[in-house]
Design an enzyme around this catalytic site. Structure first.
Site, PDB file in Angstrom:
ATOM      1  N   LYS A 206       9.808  13.891   9.810  1.00  0.00           N
ATOM      2  CA  LYS A 206      10.029  14.490  11.133  1.00  0.00           C
ATOM      3  C   LYS A 206      11.454  15.046  11.222  1.00  0.00           C
ATOM      4  O   LYS A 206      11.663  16.158  11.652  1.00  0.00           O
ATOM      5  CB  LYS A 206       9.773  13.429  12.211  1.00  0.00           C
ATOM      6  CG  LYS A 206       9.966  13.940  13.619  1.00  0.00           C
ATOM      7  CD  LYS A 206       9.580  12.904  14.653  1.00  0.00           C
ATOM      8  CE  LYS A 206       9.939  13.397  16.044  1.00  0.00           C
ATOM      9  NZ  LYS A 206       9.586  12.442  17.098  1.00  0.00           N
ATOM     10  N   GLY A 267       6.867   9.616  15.352  1.00  0.00           N
ATOM     11  CA  GLY A 267       6.550   9.472  13.932  1.00  0.00           C
ATOM     12  C   GLY A 267       5.275   8.683  13.700  1.00  0.00           C
ATOM     13  O   GLY A 267       4.395   9.085  12.925  1.00  0.00           O
ATOM     14  N   GLU A 353       6.599  -1.356  15.945  1.00  0.00           N
ATOM     15  CA  GLU A 353       7.698  -0.423  16.226  1.00  0.00           C
ATOM     16  C   GLU A 353       7.595   0.061  17.677  1.00  0.00           C
ATOM     17  O   GLU A 353       8.598   0.377  18.295  1.00  0.00           O
ATOM     18  CB  GLU A 353       7.668   0.762  15.244  1.00  0.00           C
ATOM     19  CG  GLU A 353       9.007   1.478  15.130  1.00  0.00           C
ATOM     20  CD  GLU A 353       9.064   2.515  14.013  1.00  0.00           C
ATOM     21  OE1 GLU A 353       8.447   3.577  14.161  1.00  0.00           O
ATOM     22  OE2 GLU A 353       9.745   2.279  13.000  1.00  0.00           O
ATOM     23  N   LYS A 523      20.292   1.090   9.418  1.00  0.00           N
ATOM     24  CA  LYS A 523      20.573   2.368   8.755  1.00  0.00           C
ATOM     25  C   LYS A 523      22.075   2.615   8.722  1.00  0.00           C
ATOM     26  O   LYS A 523      22.632   3.044   7.703  1.00  0.00           O
ATOM     27  CB  LYS A 523      19.899   3.521   9.513  1.00  0.00           C
ATOM     28  CG  LYS A 523      18.402   3.622   9.359  1.00  0.00           C
ATOM     29  CD  LYS A 523      17.884   4.883  10.069  1.00  0.00           C
ATOM     30  CE  LYS A 523      16.370   4.892  10.154  1.00  0.00           C
ATOM     31  NZ  LYS A 523      15.842   5.981  10.982  1.00  0.00           N
TER      32      LYS A 523
HETATM   33  O1  F6P Z   1      12.025   3.762  10.566  1.00  0.00           O
HETATM   34  C1  F6P Z   1      12.304   4.583  11.623  1.00  0.00           C
HETATM   35  C2  F6P Z   1      11.593   5.886  11.551  1.00  0.00           C
HETATM   36  O2  F6P Z   1      12.279   6.768  12.387  1.00  0.00           O
HETATM   37  C3  F6P Z   1      10.122   5.816  11.946  1.00  0.00           C
HETATM   38  O3  F6P Z   1       9.935   5.764  13.306  1.00  0.00           O
HETATM   39  C4  F6P Z   1       9.615   7.046  11.304  1.00  0.00           C
HETATM   40  O4  F6P Z   1       8.224   7.064  11.266  1.00  0.00           O
HETATM   41  C5  F6P Z   1      10.279   6.955   9.956  1.00  0.00           C
HETATM   42  O5  F6P Z   1      11.553   6.440  10.242  1.00  0.00           O
HETATM   43  C6  F6P Z   1      10.367   8.227   9.183  1.00  0.00           C
HETATM   44  O6  F6P Z   1      11.150   9.181   9.816  1.00  0.00           O
HETATM   45  P1  F6P Z   1      11.099  10.687   9.380  1.00  0.00           P
HETATM   46  O7  F6P Z   1       9.712  11.171   9.562  1.00  0.00           O
HETATM   47  O8  F6P Z   1      12.063  11.399  10.296  1.00  0.00           O
HETATM   48  O9  F6P Z   1      11.525  10.793   7.939  1.00  0.00           O
END
Ligand code: F6P
Length: 561
Positions: A206, A267, A353, A523
């Site tokens: 995303k 997500g 989540e 993170k």
């Molecule tokens: O772990 C947190 C998170 O933001 C999830 O909510 C999401 O599905 C995943 O990381 C992957 O994020 P991205 O699609 O932005 O790589």
């Protein structure tokens, strides 16, 4: 000003009259309700607690509730403003208040013109499905044999769950791989199997900034260029696609086949969007549309069925009943279909989540438990692992069985003898599924156990002692969901059912089910620690982290064998 999300319109469940009534009801009847007696008293109990939603039948009768409980819980939903909240979500109001965003995964599966952003949604969907069909044609001609989806969390778990579930519908000769972990032990064994000239990589993110995904994507790109040799740079356009809201970052990476989506798609709610590209590659455009249609049918049920007959609402209410009244902190999911083996992992993200929060919308600490731990394994495998604890452990765990009436193995299994064998195995599977929920409920008294012969029982112990070990308390609750078959349409409906159920319990707790701030701290700390792995610098760290860094060889060159 009273907004849709204010406590006046959408009170927390414990501020309602129904909550207080439920407390009294739990003390008087709920805590001690015995399922065996309830069935003996009421021969119509199964029918009273059966619910049919699109594609999904639910037997709720083996739950520790009665008609009065269900009425009070339904009042609780109404008083908590669940209908207003649901309608606000479906209308595209910014109910993800901490990020100021709408929550519109339902718009991704609505027919053109039936939901907000319809034109945008359908033009990306059409383009994504046209691309999928084009790649499937390439696969039929042997130009592509493998697809590697690189993504994590919501950009991985949905497609990774759906693709094996719909294996019977998948195009043969095209193998889907899923790489998510930043641990190179995930990608390395996948790359080893591939021919660069016949592989399509999808970078699914995303944000297009997630550390794990970007690291794997860069590694895949480097591997591709190395393996392809001359002309590799130019070939990237044909061998890499991206699914993301960050179209510019995908372009900077060098990808031109990019399919976008929007910040109002969470997500963990994104498999219906371009993130579903691996699913479309596996099962084709028509089946992908059937998946969307099944989810839309469940959306309509959620939007319009009366609360008392609304399956996502009733499941969400049962979750609150067990979590906040019975004190249950976990729920086990047992899909009796090997294709659904990744469903528990998918549901972990969806539920934990979304609802693993401890403050309400106003930031006020919550006085009650929220998300349970969701876990499980495909049946019958789980029976030979942790079901012991479900049957005789000290905690009462809500168990959810999923049974599928008809089998569908795909066109290859043609011989009548094999078909008969598989039919027999399916009966065994269903018998196991029914036996487990029956055993959880019925149990076995020590007196009953004492009348049986136990061949492996020690001769040193008296019958009564052995019988105590071999007795089952019973009265353990379960829900059984039944699908007629596992098809794109029914799977779409099942997933949407879970999404809305999580919405319901989250709404009752008055939490924001659509943010995930809890993953940020780790993170940020990871970014600070990463350089220390090379330098070995432990200054200012807590003693344990410093000690572990040293133990892991920080400051020395990494060993890659
Ligand atoms: O772990 C947190 C998170 O933001 C999830 O909510 C999401 O599905 C995943 O990381 C992957 O994020 P991205 O699609 O932005 O790589």
């Amino acid at each position: 000003m009273t907004t849709t999300t204010s406590a006046a319109v959408w009170p927390r469940c414990d501020a309602t009259v129904a909550w207080t009534a439920l407390r009294g009801h739990y003390e008087a009847h709920g805590r001690e309700l015995d399922l065996r007696e309830a069935f003996a008293r009421d021969p119509g109990r199964f029918d009273s607690f059966a619910l049919q939603a699109p594609e999904v039948f639910a037997d709720l009768s083996k739950n520790r509730w009665d008609l009065a409980t269900r009425k009070l819980l339904t009042d609780l939903a109404r008083e908590s403003g669940i209908e207003a909240r649901r309608d606000a979500m479906l209308a595209g109001e910014p109910i993800n208040t901490t990020e100021g965003r709408a929550v519109l995964h339902t718009a991704l599966r609505a027919p053109r013109g039936a939901a907000p952003f319809g034109e945008q949604v359908h033009s990306v969907l059409d383009a994504m499905l046209a691309y999928a069909e084009q790649q499937r044609r390439r696969a039929k001609q042997g130009e592509i044999t493998d697809v590697v989806n690189i993504g994590i969390g919501g950009s991985d778990l949905g497609p990774q769950m759906v693709v094996p579930a719909l294996d019977a519908y998948a195009q043969r000769g095209l193998t889907l791989h899923f790489v998510s972990n930043v641990d190179g032990h995930d990608i390395a064994p996948v790359l080893r199997q591939l021919d660069a000239r016949r592989t399509l990589f999808i970078v699914a993110s995303k944000t297009f900034t997630t550390q794990e995904t970007m690291a794997n994507a860069q590694l895949a790109r480097a591997w591709f260029l190395e393996q392809y040799g001359d002309g590799g740079e130019a070939a990237i356009a044909k061998h890499f696609a991206a699914t993301t809201t960050n179209v510019d970052a995908a372009a900077t990476f060098g990808i031109s086949a990019t399919f976008g989506f929007w910040d109002w798609v969470g997500g963990r709610y994104s498999l219906w969007s371009a993130i579903g590209l691996p699913i479309a590659l596996a099962i084709g455009a028509d089946n992908f549309r059937a998946l969307l249609a099944g989810a839309h049918a469940m959306d309509q049920h959620f939007a319009h069925a009366e609360l008392a007959h609304n399956l996502p609402v009733q499941l969400g209410l049962l979750d609150v009943w067990y979590r906040n009244f019975h004190g249950a902190s976990s729920r086990s999911v047992a899909p009796y279909h090997q294709g659904l083996r990744r469903l528990p992992a998918y549901l972990q993200q969806l539920e934990m989540e979304s609802n693993g929060k401890s403050v309400d919308l106003d930031g006020a600490p919550l006085p009650m438990g929220t998300s349970p731990v969701v876990w499980g394994e495909a049946g019958t495998n789980g029976q030979h692992a942790y079901f012991q604890m479900l049957h005789q452990g000290t905690d009462v765990i809500q168990v959810e069985f999923i049974a599928v009436r008809r089998t569908h193995y795909g066109p290859e299994i043609l011989s009548p003898a094999l078909r008969a064998g598989l039919a027999d195995q399916h009966n065994k599977l269903l018998a196991n599924c029914l036996a487990q929920s029956q055993a959880l409920m019925l149990g076995k008294t020590a007196a009953e156990a004492a009348t049986e012969k136990a061949p492996t029982a020690s001769a040193e112990l008296d019958v009564a002692t052995i019988a105590r070990h071999r007795s089952f308390r019973g009265n353990r609750p379960s829900t059984t969901l039944v699908l007629d078959e596992l098809s794109p349409r029914s799977l779409g409906a099942l997933i949407a059912l879970y999404e809305h159920r999580v919405f319901v319990s989250g709404a009752l707790w008055r939490i924001n089910s659509f943010d995930q701030w809890g993953v940020e701290l780790g993170k940020a700390l990871c970014s600070q620690l990463l350089p220390r792995l090379s330098t070995g610098d432990t200054a200012g760290l807590d003693g344990s982290t410093a000690g572990l860094l040293k133990r892991l060889g920080a400051g020395k060159s990494a060993d890659v064998a």
